[in-house]
Design a protein around this motif. Structure first.
Motif, mmCIF file in Angstrom:
data_model
loop_
_atom_site.group_PDB
_atom_site.id
_atom_site.type_symbol
_atom_site.label_atom_id
_atom_site.label_comp_id
_atom_site.label_asym_id
_atom_site.label_seq_id
_atom_site.Cartn_x
_atom_site.Cartn_y
_atom_site.Cartn_z
ATOM 1 N N LEU A 468 27.196 18.527 -6.193
ATOM 2 C CA LEU A 468 28.054 19.658 -6.538
ATOM 3 C C LEU A 468 27.243 20.887 -6.941
ATOM 4 O O LEU A 468 27.624 22.024 -6.648
ATOM 5 C CB LEU A 468 28.990 19.269 -7.691
ATOM 6 C CG LEU A 468 30.102 18.252 -7.367
ATOM 7 C CD1 LEU A 468 30.827 17.853 -8.641
ATOM 8 C CD2 LEU A 468 31.076 18.841 -6.345
ATOM 9 N N LYS A 469 26.109 20.648 -7.568
ATOM 10 C CA LYS A 469 25.308 21.750 -8.087
ATOM 11 C C LYS A 469 24.446 22.405 -7.014
ATOM 12 O O LYS A 469 24.292 23.638 -6.984
ATOM 13 C CB LYS A 469 24.421 21.231 -9.223
ATOM 14 C CG LYS A 469 23.602 22.299 -9.926
ATOM 15 C CD LYS A 469 22.828 21.691 -11.088
ATOM 16 C CE LYS A 469 22.008 22.753 -11.816
ATOM 17 N NZ LYS A 469 21.231 22.144 -12.941
ATOM 18 N N PHE A 470 23.857 21.582 -6.129
ATOM 19 C CA PHE A 470 22.836 22.101 -5.210
ATOM 20 C C PHE A 470 23.289 22.200 -3.749
ATOM 21 O O PHE A 470 22.585 22.795 -2.947
ATOM 22 C CB PHE A 470 21.577 21.221 -5.269
ATOM 23 C CG PHE A 470 20.957 21.129 -6.632
ATOM 24 C CD1 PHE A 470 20.516 22.274 -7.282
ATOM 25 C CD2 PHE A 470 20.807 19.907 -7.275
ATOM 26 C CE1 PHE A 470 19.940 22.206 -8.538
ATOM 27 C CE2 PHE A 470 20.237 19.820 -8.526
ATOM 28 C CZ PHE A 470 19.805 20.974 -9.161
ATOM 29 N N CYS A 471 24.414 21.602 -3.402
ATOM 30 C CA CYS A 471 24.833 21.571 -1.994
ATOM 31 C C CYS A 471 26.035 22.482 -1.745
ATOM 32 O O CYS A 471 27.101 22.039 -1.303
ATOM 33 C CB CYS A 471 25.148 20.139 -1.554
ATOM 34 S SG CYS A 471 23.731 19.030 -1.640
ATOM 35 N N SER A 472 25.879 23.741 -2.075
ATOM 36 C CA SER A 472 26.963 24.701 -1.846
ATOM 37 C C SER A 472 27.022 25.077 -0.377
ATOM 38 O O SER A 472 25.995 25.334 0.260
ATOM 39 C CB SER A 472 26.748 25.948 -2.701
ATOM 40 O OG SER A 472 25.507 26.544 -2.405
ATOM 41 N N GLU A 510 14.159 27.023 4.667
ATOM 42 C CA GLU A 510 14.013 27.906 3.498
ATOM 43 C C GLU A 510 15.287 28.702 3.242
ATOM 44 O O GLU A 510 15.254 29.892 2.901
ATOM 45 C CB GLU A 510 12.817 28.854 3.674
ATOM 46 C CG GLU A 510 11.496 28.141 3.826
ATOM 47 C CD GLU A 510 10.321 29.095 3.906
ATOM 48 O OE1 GLU A 510 9.905 29.611 2.854
ATOM 49 O OE2 GLU A 510 9.834 29.312 5.024
ATOM 50 N N SER A 511 16.420 28.045 3.376
ATOM 51 C CA SER A 511 17.715 28.679 3.155
ATOM 52 C C SER A 511 18.298 28.201 1.829
ATOM 53 O O SER A 511 18.329 26.996 1.546
ATOM 54 C CB SER A 511 18.674 28.333 4.298
ATOM 55 O OG SER A 511 19.972 28.800 4.033
ATOM 56 N N ASP A 512 18.759 29.146 1.017
ATOM 57 C CA ASP A 512 19.355 28.791 -0.269
ATOM 58 C C ASP A 512 20.704 28.092 -0.086
ATOM 59 O O ASP A 512 21.040 27.168 -0.830
ATOM 60 C CB ASP A 512 19.533 30.030 -1.143
ATOM 61 C CG ASP A 512 18.206 30.621 -1.578
ATOM 62 O OD1 ASP A 512 17.228 29.851 -1.655
ATOM 63 O OD2 ASP A 512 18.151 31.839 -1.815
ATOM 64 N N ASP A 513 21.476 28.532 0.880
ATOM 65 C CA ASP A 513 22.802 27.957 1.123
ATOM 66 C C ASP A 513 22.784 27.090 2.378
ATOM 67 O O ASP A 513 21.975 27.294 3.294
ATOM 68 C CB ASP A 513 23.850 29.065 1.291
ATOM 69 C CG ASP A 513 24.012 29.884 0.027
ATOM 70 O OD1 ASP A 513 23.923 29.299 -1.070
ATOM 71 O OD2 ASP A 513 24.222 31.115 0.147
ATOM 72 N N ILE A 514 23.697 26.137 2.417
ATOM 73 C CA ILE A 514 23.863 25.308 3.604
ATOM 74 C C ILE A 514 24.780 26.043 4.569
ATOM 75 O O ILE A 514 25.948 26.284 4.280
ATOM 76 C CB ILE A 514 24.457 23.939 3.237
ATOM 77 C CG1 ILE A 514 23.511 23.188 2.275
ATOM 78 C CG2 ILE A 514 24.697 23.097 4.484
ATOM 79 C CD1 ILE A 514 24.075 21.883 1.759
#
Length: 534
Positions: A468-472, A510-514
């Motif tokens: 929930l925290k890291f897989c936005s 190197e992408s912050d979002d999925i």
């Protein structure tokens, strides 16, 4: 001076106090404390070793106590401790040892750990479990240890311990009366240190590549190689299936070339397990290279889980922080395959034997390769499958739904160039997949660095809160996942698996979002297609 030795049982083991009493009576040696045959036989080895080392064996009745008394002791690792106890207690040795015992730096008031097997000549042989023994002793406040010379390197890996590497009984006896001959072990290992045989790639440590196992030799299997690259970065489990000779085993045997070296913290429990198993390499006393275990299909449950009288480690514990590769996985017994389910989830295994229990770490990455059916030709356009529908069904039933649900990446491997398609998701990512080990490692190193700085562990180890925290997800990626999970009837675990794999792919980019492109690839790898299709 109080002498301690070590009884290996399971992962923890126990320190054993060695006490010797000499009393009047018919000369004999008695050992009490639930000793097994190998320990009882040390009486004769010890007697010969003492005499052949130039000492006189006491002519009194010798009582040797190994405590705690209700703990079973086994193996020849107690020989040296017992011999030193007898020598220290004997009054007949004053003539030869008066110069030694009079030294100011004698360890007469210290606790000391002693391990080693004696030859009749008095020379020492190496024993298993020294690293585990020394680390246990250090945690109990013991600061000195005497071990055989062959075991000295693993003993010195324990910080805070002073070690003496003895060649024979005489050297060991002199050492316990002279603290000056002990050398300090490593105070601590630095993560910045580059061990021999390793190299840094973009700030991540890898073992030097084996030219004979380079991925550039792999032809026509770009999808499988891409899947292994993602698995190496995120620690995901992989199942590859395809006809015989298609290259799935060859690729997976090279998987060890892709995974980074263990951190110092990760290396210590692995080193302890290998020390307890007696298979630690003396040239590399701290195991920085991740284990790669490949058991045979005839392996039993005890061989995989561990067990025996003293609960020695099995293949899944020997694979801790490394890889367990099951080639021809469908040929393993169903009970062996189903046993993997709990360790895959809990990353540990608890063994109970003879009223005692132990818990081994078992955080392994599972790779499986198998044929699509007993004959291997099911689904092939150019070969005829001779298996009945019932035979194919029974073949795949060995894996069971719950086990397959824990496999993040499934790859259908083709036996022709049709499986050489790259993941053409958009124009930016439609570049040619690099196949050399060096190029593959660069993308892996990029993802590993991001994971270590963000959460400190690989993506495959994420808990629900971490997901929930890291897989936005972006809006379009979230809509796509909901649509596909409903169509494919994904379980909650399968959805979580897709999110973790997509997070790994995003880290490699190197992408912050999925993004949509990441979740699409993760879903394709989960639902087991031979290549990506728009």
């Amino acid at each position: 001076m109080q002498i301690f030795s070590f009884s290996p049982f399971g992962y923890e083991g126990s320190l054993v106090t060695v006490e010797v009493d000499l009393r009047r009576g018919i000369p004999a040696v008695d050992i009490v404390g639930l000793a097994d045959g190998a320990v009882k036989e040390s009486r004769e080895r010890m007697r010969s070793a003492i005499r052949n080392s130039g000492y006189e064996f006491p002519m009194e009745r010798v009582l040797i106590s190994l405590s705690p008394a209700d703990l079973r002791k086994e193996g020849a690792g107690f020989d040296l401790a017992v011999a030193l106890g007898v020598l220290s207690a004997s009054e007949n040795l004053k003539g030869k040892s008066k110069e030694i015992s009079g030294l100011e730096n004698s360890l007469i008031d210290e606790n000391i750990l002693v391990m080693g097997e004696l030859e009749l000549s008095g020379h020492l042989r190496p024993v298993r479990g020294v690293h585990a023994a020394v680390s246990t002793a250090a945690s109990c406040g013991i600061r000195y240890c005497v071990v055989p010379r062959e075991n000295a390197a693993e003993a010195r890996e324990v910080s805070g311990m002073k070690v003496f590497a003895a060649e024979n009984l005489e050297e060991a006896f002199e050492a316990v009366h002279n603290a000056d001959v002990f050398t300090s072990g490593l105070d601590c290992r630095s993560e910045d240190e580059i061990p021999v045989g390793f190299e840094l790639i973009d700030g991540v440590l890898f073992s030097k590549a084996n030219e004979g196992l380079d991925f550039s030799m792999v032809k026509n299997q770009a999808v499988l190689v891409r899947a292994l690259q993602i698995a190496a970065c995120g620690g995901h489990n992989v199942l590859a299936f395809g006809p015989p000779g298609c290259g799935k085993t060859m690729c997976m045997q090279r998987f060890g070339e892709l995974i980074p070296a263990l951190t110092v913290e990760e290396a210590y429990p692995v080193t302890r397990i290998y020390s307890l198993a007696g298979i630690l390499n003396g040239k590399n006393p701290l195991m920085r290279k991740p284990p790669f275990r490949m058991p045979h299909q005839t392996a039993s449950i005890e061989g995989m889980c561990g067990g025996g009288i003293n609960c020695r480690p099995g293949e899944i514990s020997l694979s801790h922080n490394g890889v367990l590769f099951l080639d021809e996985a469908a040929e393993f017994r169903s009970s062996v395959l189903q046993m993997l389910r709990v360790p895959l989830e809990s990353r540990s295994i608890t063994l109970c034997r003879a009223g005692r229990s132990t818990t081994y770490p078992a955080g392994f990455q599972l790779l499986m390769a198998t044929n699509p059916c007993p004959c291997g030709n099911y689904g092939s356009e150019s070969r005829i499958c001779l298996c009945s529908a019932r035979a194919v069904e029974m073949y795949w039933k060995k894996f069971s739904g719950p086990l397959l649900d824990r496999i993040d990446i499934r790859v259908k491997v083709e036996g022709n160039s049709g499986n050489n398609r790259t993941y053409e998701i958009d124009e930016k990512s439609a570049d040619i997949l690099p196949l050399s080990t060096k190029e593959l490692r660069k993308r892996i190193a990029c993802g590993i660095k991001i994971q270590r700085s963000r959460q400190g562990f690989k993506n495959s180890m994420m808990k629900p809160d971490d997901i929930l925290k890291f897989c936005s997800l972006s809006k379009d990626a979230d809509d796509y996942l909901k649509k596909e999970s409903e169509a494919l009837e994904f379980s909650p675990r399968a959805i979580a698996s897709c999110l973790k794999v997509a997070r790994t792919i995003a880290d490699m980019d190197e992408s912050d979002d999925i993004k949509l492109v990441h979740i699409k690839e993760a879903v394709v790898l989960r639902k087991c297609e031979g290549g990506f299709e728009m």
